[in-house]
Design an enzyme around this catalytic site. Structure first.
Site, PDB file in Angstrom:
ATOM      1  N   ASP A  23      39.907  42.773  32.868  1.00 31.68           N
ATOM      2  CA  ASP A  23      39.016  41.607  32.906  1.00 31.68           C
ATOM      3  C   ASP A  23      38.955  40.887  31.554  1.00 31.68           C
ATOM      4  O   ASP A  23      39.099  41.507  30.500  1.00 31.68           O
ATOM      5  CB  ASP A  23      37.614  42.085  33.298  1.00 31.68           C
ATOM      6  CG  ASP A  23      36.724  40.934  33.748  1.00 31.68           C
ATOM      7  OD1 ASP A  23      37.247  39.827  33.991  1.00 31.68           O
ATOM      8  OD2 ASP A  23      35.509  41.143  33.841  1.00 31.68           O
ATOM      9  N   ASN A  71      39.708  37.420  44.956  1.00 32.08           N
ATOM     10  CA  ASN A  71      40.341  36.462  44.037  1.00 32.08           C
ATOM     11  C   ASN A  71      40.954  35.249  44.748  1.00 32.08           C
ATOM     12  O   ASN A  71      41.282  34.254  44.102  1.00 32.08           O
ATOM     13  CB  ASN A  71      41.402  37.147  43.161  1.00 32.08           C
ATOM     14  CG  ASN A  71      40.816  38.021  42.068  1.00 32.08           C
ATOM     15  OD1 ASN A  71      41.429  38.995  41.635  1.00 32.08           O
ATOM     16  ND2 ASN A  71      39.614  37.687  41.602  1.00 32.08           N
TER      17      ASN A  71
HETATM   18  C1  FPP Z   1      40.365  39.091  35.559  1.00 28.58           C
HETATM   19  O1  FPP Z   1      40.129  38.246  34.449  1.00 28.58           O
HETATM   20  C2  FPP Z   1      41.800  39.110  35.817  1.00 28.58           C
HETATM   21  C3  FPP Z   1      42.386  38.756  36.990  1.00 28.58           C
HETATM   22  C4  FPP Z   1      41.631  38.335  38.182  1.00 28.58           C
HETATM   23  C5  FPP Z   1      43.858  38.741  37.153  1.00 28.58           C
HETATM   24  C6  FPP Z   1      44.559  39.853  36.433  1.00 28.58           C
HETATM   25  C7  FPP Z   1      46.005  39.630  36.551  1.00 28.58           C
HETATM   26  C8  FPP Z   1      46.889  39.887  35.565  1.00 28.58           C
HETATM   27  C9  FPP Z   1      46.538  40.517  34.273  1.00 28.58           C
HETATM   28  C10 FPP Z   1      48.330  39.590  35.789  1.00 28.58           C
HETATM   29  C11 FPP Z   1      48.893  40.603  36.751  1.00 28.58           C
HETATM   30  C12 FPP Z   1      50.330  40.730  36.611  1.00 28.58           C
HETATM   31  C13 FPP Z   1      50.949  41.859  36.251  1.00 28.58           C
HETATM   32  C14 FPP Z   1      52.397  41.814  36.117  1.00 28.58           C
HETATM   33  C15 FPP Z   1      50.251  43.149  35.981  1.00 28.58           C
HETATM   34  P1  FPP Z   1      39.344  36.877  34.671  1.00 28.58           P
HETATM   35  O2  FPP Z   1      40.311  35.824  35.009  1.00 28.58           O
HETATM   36  O3  FPP Z   1      38.270  37.089  35.706  1.00 28.58           O
HETATM   37  O4  FPP Z   1      38.733  36.657  33.253  1.00 28.58           O
HETATM   38  P2  FPP Z   1      37.361  35.928  32.933  1.00 28.58           P
HETATM   39  O5  FPP Z   1      36.266  36.795  33.507  1.00 28.58           O
HETATM   40  O6  FPP Z   1      37.346  35.890  31.437  1.00 28.58           O
HETATM   41  O7  FPP Z   1      37.412  34.573  33.563  1.00 28.58           O
END
Ligand code: FPP
Length: 238
Positions: A23, A71
């Site tokens: 996250d 998501n």
């Molecule tokens: C949460 O951070 C993250 C996600 C919903 C997506 C995670 C996906 C990746 C790290 C890429 C996956 C790919 C591979 C190859 C492993 P957020 O977007 O909710 O962050 P925020 O809370 O700061 O908005």
């Protein structure tokens, strides 16, 4: 066992199964004045670095939350960006090749783009013989969805009520072949499970950190493992 440098060679217990909620990608990008997609891209790179380190220190299973059933509510361009990262990752032949890491996926595959599903199957079969760590990506994964899916299949298999026990339910989950997570890590200062491994986390140790996922380092992981070593796990006993 892995030697703890700080404590002058005191052996420390390496959790067999670590699960991570990756996250803080969006906030990391925003802090830098960049689009959110840059945060996800940095997050995907971080996953590779942390997975390699986990394999090196003897973690047996690493499960990461890459895309949840919730998501899909995000803007379409952000969803497309994450799917493209997955595509790139699964196509990249340098990923974990020769590193003895087994790649696996949990979640409901049916809603994922067909080409990604094929790439997932290829990555699984290509890493079938690996005997090191299993790296498991949770994709279109939700704990409640997983339990709902398990109940549907238990009913359609006409299992009678007296045959239903915890072991049977576990065997119908996406994680049927993995042990429950010992340690669940959530960076970015949020303190919730967000539908991740709902059934499996019953006796997991939780570790929260304020660092945003793209900034999470192997040192931060070591801190989490040190903290895990200070916990007294009783599994409901005394
Ligand atoms: C949460 O951070 C993250 C996600 C919903 C997506 C995670 C996906 C990746 C790290 C890429 C996956 C790919 C591979 C190859 C492993 P957020 O977007 O909710 O962050 P925020 O809370 O700061 O908005």
């Amino acid at each position: 066992m892995f030697l703890n440098k700080k404590k002058n060679r005191t052996p420390r217990n390496i959790p067999g199964h670590i699960a991570i909620i990756m996250d803080g990608n969006g906030r990391w990008a925003k802090n830098k004045g960049l689009p959110r997609s840059f945060g996800h891209s940095a997050g995907a790179k971080k996953f590779k670095e942390i997975a390699r380190y986990c394999n090196k220190i003897g973690v047996k299973y690493l499960t990461v939350y890459a895309f949840s059933t919730e998501n899909w509510k995000r803007p379409q361009d952000e969803i497309d960006g994450i799917m493209n990262l997955l595509r790139d990752y699964l196509k990249d032949s340098t990923n974990f090749k020769g590193e003895n890491i087994k790649l696996r996926f949990i979640g409901n595959r049916s809603a994922l783009p067909e080409d990604i599903r094929t790439l997932m199957e290829n990555s699984e079969s290509e890493s079938d013989d690996a005997t090191g760590m299993t790296a498991c990506l949770a994709l279109n994964y939700g704990g409640r969805d997983e339990i709902t899916n398990a109940i549907q299949r238990i009913v359609s298999d006409k299992i009678s009520a007296d045959e239903i026990n915890e072991e049977l339910i576990s065997s119908y989950l996406y994680t049927w072949e993995y042990p429950d997570p010992d340690l669940i890590i959530r960076p970015s200062g949020e303190y919730r499970l967000s539908n991740f491994l709902v059934w499996q986390s019953a006796y997991s140790e939780f570790y929260f950190d304020n660092v945003l996922w793209p900034d999470f380092s192997v040192k931060d992981l070591d801190k989490a493992i040190d903290e895990f070593n200070r916990r007294n796990r009783r599994f409901g006993g005394v």
